[in-house]
Design a protein around this motif. Structure first.
Motif, PDB file in Angstrom:
ATOM      1  N   ASP A   1     -11.244 -26.684 -24.042  1.00 35.27           N
ATOM      2  CA  ASP A   1     -12.166 -26.864 -25.172  1.00 35.27           C
ATOM      3  C   ASP A   1     -13.485 -26.154 -24.909  1.00 35.27           C
ATOM      4  O   ASP A   1     -14.015 -25.445 -25.759  1.00 35.27           O
ATOM      5  CB  ASP A   1     -12.449 -28.361 -25.406  1.00 35.27           C
ATOM      6  N   LEU A   2     -14.007 -26.380 -23.712  1.00 36.50           N
ATOM      7  CA  LEU A   2     -15.292 -25.760 -23.391  1.00 36.50           C
ATOM      8  C   LEU A   2     -15.139 -24.254 -23.225  1.00 36.50           C
ATOM      9  O   LEU A   2     -15.963 -23.469 -23.683  1.00 36.50           O
ATOM     10  CB  LEU A   2     -15.880 -26.376 -22.114  1.00 36.50           C
ATOM     11  N   MET A   3     -14.037 -23.856 -22.614  1.00 36.17           N
ATOM     12  CA  MET A   3     -13.830 -22.443 -22.343  1.00 36.17           C
ATOM     13  C   MET A   3     -13.751 -21.622 -23.626  1.00 36.17           C
ATOM     14  O   MET A   3     -14.304 -20.528 -23.715  1.00 36.17           O
ATOM     15  CB  MET A   3     -12.546 -22.253 -21.536  1.00 36.17           C
ATOM     16  N   GLU A   4     -13.069 -22.127 -24.601  1.00 38.11           N
ATOM     17  CA  GLU A   4     -12.924 -21.326 -25.827  1.00 38.11           C
ATOM     18  C   GLU A   4     -14.247 -21.229 -26.583  1.00 38.11           C
ATOM     19  O   GLU A   4     -14.531 -20.193 -27.183  1.00 38.11           O
ATOM     20  CB  GLU A   4     -11.780 -21.870 -26.705  1.00 38.11           C
ATOM     21  N   ARG A   5     -15.052 -22.250 -26.494  1.00 34.48           N
ATOM     22  CA  ARG A   5     -16.378 -22.157 -27.124  1.00 34.48           C
ATOM     23  C   ARG A   5     -17.250 -21.148 -26.370  1.00 34.48           C
ATOM     24  O   ARG A   5     -18.000 -20.377 -26.952  1.00 34.48           O
ATOM     25  CB  ARG A   5     -17.066 -23.534 -27.130  1.00 34.48           C
ATOM     26  N   TRP A   6     -17.102 -21.169 -25.050  1.00 35.02           N
ATOM     27  CA  TRP A   6     -17.842 -20.253 -24.178  1.00 35.02           C
ATOM     28  C   TRP A   6     -17.464 -18.802 -24.489  1.00 35.02           C
ATOM     29  O   TRP A   6     -18.322 -17.927 -24.621  1.00 35.02           O
ATOM     30  CB  TRP A   6     -17.511 -20.618 -22.732  1.00 35.02           C
ATOM     31  N   LEU A   7     -16.178 -18.565 -24.658  1.00 39.83           N
ATOM     32  CA  LEU A   7     -15.719 -17.207 -24.912  1.00 39.83           C
ATOM     33  C   LEU A   7     -16.129 -16.742 -26.314  1.00 39.83           C
ATOM     34  O   LEU A   7     -16.556 -15.596 -26.495  1.00 39.83           O
ATOM     35  CB  LEU A   7     -14.195 -17.141 -24.749  1.00 39.83           C
ATOM     36  N   ALA A   8     -16.043 -17.641 -27.274  1.00 37.93           N
ATOM     37  CA  ALA A   8     -16.445 -17.291 -28.636  1.00 37.93           C
ATOM     38  C   ALA A   8     -17.933 -16.955 -28.670  1.00 37.93           C
ATOM     39  O   ALA A   8     -18.364 -16.009 -29.341  1.00 37.93           O
ATOM     40  CB  ALA A   8     -16.125 -18.432 -29.593  1.00 37.93           C
ATOM     41  N   TYR A   9     -18.720 -17.728 -27.929  1.00 37.21           N
ATOM     42  CA  TYR A   9     -20.155 -17.479 -27.856  1.00 37.21           C
ATOM     43  C   TYR A   9     -20.432 -16.105 -27.258  1.00 37.21           C
ATOM     44  O   TYR A   9     -21.272 -15.344 -27.739  1.00 37.21           O
ATOM     45  CB  TYR A   9     -20.825 -18.564 -26.997  1.00 37.21           C
ATOM     46  N   THR A  10     -19.690 -15.784 -26.201  1.00 31.43           N
ATOM     47  CA  THR A  10     -19.845 -14.480 -25.548  1.00 31.43           C
ATOM     48  C   THR A  10     -19.527 -13.353 -26.527  1.00 31.43           C
ATOM     49  O   THR A  10     -20.249 -12.355 -26.606  1.00 31.43           O
ATOM     50  CB  THR A  10     -18.935 -14.417 -24.314  1.00 31.43           C
ATOM     51  N   TYR A  11     -18.454 -13.512 -27.279  1.00 35.77           N
ATOM     52  CA  TYR A  11     -18.113 -12.513 -28.307  1.00 35.77           C
ATOM     53  C   TYR A  11     -19.255 -12.339 -29.304  1.00 35.77           C
ATOM     54  O   TYR A  11     -19.615 -11.225 -29.671  1.00 35.77           O
ATOM     55  CB  TYR A  11     -16.846 -12.932 -29.061  1.00 35.77           C
ATOM     56  N   GLU A  12     -19.803 -13.477 -29.753  1.00 35.59           N
ATOM     57  CA  GLU A  12     -20.883 -13.398 -30.743  1.00 35.59           C
ATOM     58  C   GLU A  12     -22.055 -12.597 -30.213  1.00 35.59           C
ATOM     59  O   GLU A  12     -22.654 -11.794 -30.926  1.00 35.59           O
ATOM     60  CB  GLU A  12     -21.349 -14.809 -31.131  1.00 35.59           C
ATOM     61  N   LYS A  13     -22.386 -12.817 -28.958  1.00 34.45           N
ATOM     62  CA  LYS A  13     -23.514 -12.083 -28.358  1.00 34.45           C
ATOM     63  C   LYS A  13     -23.220 -10.587 -28.283  1.00 34.45           C
ATOM     64  O   LYS A  13     -24.080  -9.758 -28.536  1.00 34.45           O
ATOM     65  CB  LYS A  13     -23.806 -12.631 -26.952  1.00 34.45           C
ATOM     66  N   VAL A  14     -21.990 -10.264 -27.921  1.00 35.72           N
ATOM     67  CA  VAL A  14     -21.615  -8.848 -27.814  1.00 35.72           C
ATOM     68  C   VAL A  14     -21.604  -8.199 -29.203  1.00 35.72           C
ATOM     69  O   VAL A  14     -22.102  -7.086 -29.386  1.00 35.72           O
ATOM     70  CB  VAL A  14     -20.235  -8.707 -27.132  1.00 35.72           C
TER      71      VAL A  14
END
Length: 440
Positions: A244-257
């Motif tokens: 759960d946390l990991m997918e939010r973390w990865l989505a956040y990273t995508y948004e920043k990129v």
RNA sequence: GGGGGCGUGGUGUAGUGGUUCAACAUGCGGCCCUGUCAAGGCCGAGACCGCGGGUUCGAAUCCCGUCGCUCCCGCCA
């Protein structure tokens, strides 16, 4: 005089500026010389009338492509100029670093690029290509996003040692090195150390650091040294909490990129980036095998409880097609396929509370809830045929009150391959290290 | 560790048994061109075809070995 970046020249029309960069191309004509100058922000044309300064004209004629220069001149608008509609009328030029030997190859012709191995030998020239610079700009942004997310979620960044006194896991893929009177090993994972932070009560930690694997693997996705992105968190109920946390973390990273590089990524890599939607698809190993059966992918007999790379690609392609999703978690791996410290499922015999994350069919992360109960952990280590003595120090973490916890390890360069559709990890890493590659 | 593929001027390629088989592009050097723009034109230098052995009248071209690279599998991030 202060340096002006090429991208800012349009704010200095009719002013004298100083620019610094590399001689991208030189067109040396009878009465005029055109120098295309490149800095990290772009290209600009510099024009020089030879008769204006014959001495300067002669110097320019001798310049080698890719020389590092400082130039001064007046910025003028000129509709004839195809490169940005402006040019600099050259007044002075200083050679900072001459390129006075022929280049070993033409770094900027994307079409007929030299053999990859050859380019790796000349990596500092290969890296002058825009596409390569962009990869590491994107990597920087991605890492910043990862850190931001974690820091906002109360994680502590740790830096664990990379020199170890005893092999941490199997020991098969460890590099050893002389260490005074003893033998030491290069860390093949921060696994034990980040779990130690759970024993220490840090509750949530992450680490981005080097990892060493003595694998003689010759593939497009393996390295003997790579950057591992690791996380561990306490007080979880199951591995689902980690996902759960990991997918939010990865989505956040995508948004920043995306926020910073969306256009560049589309124009340079032809990739239209979209942040992966949460939750990511999840499929148990048992269901994955059934799915493979349905879509007609045959696993070799010895992979009855596991997946092979072809199966991972097939699963990735299936979820892309069905749900438009680049990522999928494959969960509940059998104990046979996992290390001893993965927690076993309370009901399903021989199944672990673990997962792999596939991105575009490529294994990019492995995670699990860890076994934090000393007795059970011991039993599992013995079941794997391990000797307890070398790992006793690790086992002791779990004798003084360590909460339930879990985490994952994630490959930074593999992530970039997925993000930017790079076909080879050698293109996604600053300097590649493999079984036969130790230089540059 | 197992298997496949590749190895020709600096670089990218063509050529897969024989008189034009050593070519083309690019880069490099020289000359020409009042403004070019991934410039253009002309001229030139540059490879005994990874290395060793074999088959053949004849090998870049076929065979064997070897080295290097690469991809896949194993393993993993």
């Amino acid at each position: 005089m202060e340096r002006t970046l090429i991208k800012d020249l349009n704010q200095h029309i009719n002013e004298q500026v100083t620019i610094q960069g590399w001689l991208h191309t030189l067109r040396d004509q009878k009465s005029m010389q055109f120098l295309i100058i490149r800095d990290r922000t772009g290209l600009v044309q510099v024009a020089h009338f030879k008769k204006g300064n014959l001495e300067l004209a002669e110097l320019i004629s001798t310049l080698g492509t890719e020389s590092a220069l400082t130039l001064t001149g007046k910025v003028v608008e000129n509709e004839i100029v195809k490169l940005g509609g402006l040019e600099i009328q050259l007044e002075d030029l200083h050679v900072e670093g001459a390129a006075d030997v022929p280049l070993p190859f033409e770094p900027f012709g994307e079409e007929n690029l030299p053999d990859q191995d050859f380019r790796l030998d000349w990596r500092y020239l290969d890296l002058r290509r825009d596409i390569n610079r962009m990869i590491f700009e994107i990597q920087s942004t991605a890492e910043q996003g990862m850190r931001e997310f974690w820091l906002e979620n109360d994680f502590i960044e740790i830096h664990s040692p990379k020199i170890m006194g005893a092999p941490s896991e199997s020991g098969a893929e460890l590099f050893s090195l002389p260490y005074f009177e003893r033998t030491a090993y290069l860390a093949q994972s921060p696994q034990f150390y980040k779990q130690m932070a759970m024993a220490a009560g840090f509750e949530r930690v992450f680490e981005i650091g080097p990892v060493f694997r003595a694998d003689p693997s010759f593939t497009s996705r393996h390295m003997t040294e790579f950057t591992g992105v690791d996380m561990e968190m306490s007080w979880i109920e199951t591995h689902d909490d980690v996902m759960d946390l990991m997918e939010r973390w990865l989505a956040y990273t995508y948004e920043k990129v995306i926020e910073k590089h969306e256009e560049a990524i589309e124009s340079i890599f032809s990739v239209k980036l979209e942040a992966p939607k949460t939750p990511f698809p999840r499929i148990t190993m048992a269901d994955a095998h059934q799915l493979l059966d349905e879509i007609g992918y045959e696993l070799p007999p010895d992979k009855k409880f596991d997946l092979d790379p072809g199966a991972e690609r097939a699963i990735g392609a299936y979820f892309k097609e069905q749900q438009g999703h680049d990522y999928v978690f494959v969960t509940e791996w059998p104990f046979e396929a996992r290390p001893f410290y993965h927690m076993l499922h309370p009901e399903k015999k021989g199944i672990t509370l673990s997962f792999d994350l596939l991105g575009k069919g490529l294994e990019v992360a492995t995670g699990a809830q860890r076994e934090h109960r000393y007795d059970i952990l011991q039993t599992q280590a013995l079941a794997k045929g391990l000797t307890l003595e070398p790992i006793q120090n690790y086992l002791n973490y779990f004798r003084y009150g360590t909460p339930p916890h879990g985490g994952f390890g994630f490959g930074l360069s593999r992530f970039l391959m997925i993000l930017l559709d790079l076909s080879n990890i050698r293109e996604a890493v600053y300097l590649f290290r493999g079984p036969t590659r130790l230089t540059p």
